[in-house]
Design an enzyme around this catalytic site. Structure first.
Site, PDB file in Angstrom:
ATOM      1  N   HIS A  75       0.844  -1.201   0.000  1.00 44.82           N
ATOM      2  CA  HIS A  75       0.000   0.000   0.000  1.00 44.82           C
ATOM      3  C   HIS A  75       0.884   1.258   0.000  1.00 44.82           C
ATOM      4  CE1 HIS A  75      -4.066  -1.763   0.422  1.00 44.82           C
ATOM      5  NE2 HIS A  75      -3.385  -2.781   0.917  1.00 44.82           N
ATOM      6  N   TYR A 340       3.526  -4.844   9.739  1.00 47.17           N
ATOM      7  CA  TYR A 340       3.344  -3.390   9.697  1.00 47.17           C
ATOM      8  C   TYR A 340       4.454  -2.696  10.491  1.00 47.17           C
ATOM      9  CZ  TYR A 340      -1.510  -3.895   7.946  1.00 47.17           C
ATOM     10  OH  TYR A 340      -2.629  -4.180   7.210  1.00 47.17           O
TER      11      TYR A 340
END
Length: 364
Positions: A75, A340
């Site tokens: 992303h 993450y």
């Protein structure tokens, strides 16, 4: 950009003055501090197959999409937004989390497309993401990273790893190797079934009319300690401006132009599970007749390019949760949290590059 009409604002009963707005901005700054998420890992292992590590996933994203210093490893292409969430109080029947108490909470967020190449051209079929971060007066936070798919394609870290590797474009065609993807699907019938469901719900025109879903299941805990399985979604309250075909940033540019004319809104809808519903497998949808609760309205008012101090630097760790929301045992949750964090640490230690999508350069 047109501004919403002025009215008396409150943050869970506290008047929203200039001083409290500045305090809210300081609270948003707190997002940048918690880079390692909610879980302290005693080792580097994630799960599955051959004992994948966080570094394995970072190497995977670089191998598939190339090395792009300073950007998210997945992303990578996105824009930052801010706004607020108005809770109507109805979520309190399921959870004691402060976000569901009637009132207003400032929100910082980011729209994105899947993939690790920030320079990739927008495609209608790319998974669209929306990350949101809520900060509360008591110091707690809620972060959620959602996508616009009806189900997630994988139900394990190993499955995600294998699918991403099988999706690597072949230089001669620019497309994945059909044989590699065929072999992957043969080994992962859960993904084959999930992709069939995804194909029945083609993407909408743009970000503004996309429904963004948690997909993973969480447990909501009320004041009595009752735990209820819940999946949530943010349901759009407007149509989307049509993208201009041929623009490399067509989805983002359409979103920017639309937000230049006024705020956008989504309803937060809580879907209440039953004891028979799967809670550890996001490839499996819940029946469509499950009870839903309208918990309030998200309003996004500003949009800007990824840059220091905004959502570019927020780690949308799904395990950063306020009291009253607890994770399920879905193995993807802990894996997402770990990866993450690894992506955050990698990109913040790398040279920073200008954002691909420059909001100020988009005109109507």
């Amino acid at each position: 950009m047109d501004k919403p009409p002025k009215k008396s604002l409150s943050w869970h009963g506290t008047p929203l003055t200039r001083r409290s707005v500045l305090a809210g901005a300081a609270a948003v700054g707190a997002f940048l501090i918690v880079d390692f998420g909610a879980v302290a890992y005693a080792n580097n292992w994630i799960a599955g197959g051959r004992r994948l590590t966080r570094a394995d996933f970072i190497d995977l994203f670089r191998a598939v999409s190339g090395n792009h210093p300073g950007f998210r490893k997945n992303h990578a292409k996105g824009v930052a937004v801010t706004g607020y969430f108005d809770s109507n109080g109805d979520g309190c029947a399921l959870s004691k989390a402060v976000v569901f108490a009637a009132g207003r909470t400032p929100v910082s967020g980011r729209f994105s497309l899947s993939g690790g190449d920030p320079d990739a051209a927008d495609t209608a079929g790319a998974a669209r993401g929306l990350g949101l971060a809520f900060a509360f007066p008591d110091g707690s936070q809620w972060r959620t990273a959602m996508i616009n798919l009806p189900v997630f394609p994988d139900n394990s870290p190993q499955g995600f790893y294998d699918r991403t590797l099988a999706s690597k474009p072949v230089p001669s065609t620019g497309q994945p190797d059909p044989a590699a993807m065929s072999a992957f699907l043969a080994a992962h019938p859960e993904t084959k079934a999930a992709m069939a469901i995804i194909k029945t719900q083609p993407p909408t025109k743009g970000f503004a009319d996309s429904t963004f879903r948690s997909l993973n299941t969480f447990f909501f805990v009320d004041d009595a300690g009752t735990r209820t399985p819940v999946r949530w979604s943010f349901v759009p309250q407007q149509d989307a401006a049509p993208p201009k075909t041929g623009e490399p940033d067509m989805l983002f540019d359409a979103l920017i132009r639309q937000m230049q004319t006024g705020p956008l809104q989504w309803k937060l809808v809580l879907t209440v599970g039953t004891p028979d519903d799967p809670v550890t497998d996001p490839t499996l949808p819940w029946p469509g007749d499950r009870r839903t609760v309208d918990a309030g309205t998200l309003t996004l008012t500003t949009i800007e390019a990824d840059q220091p101090g905004n959502a570019r630097d927020i780690n949308f760790d799904p395990l950063v949760l306020p009291e009253g929301i607890e994770p399920s045992d879905d193995p993807l949750l802990s894996a997402r949290s770990a990866v993450y964090a690894a992506s955050y640490r990698a990109r913040t230690s790398e040279p920073q590059s200008p954002a691909t999508v420059q909001v100020n350069e988009v005109t109507s």
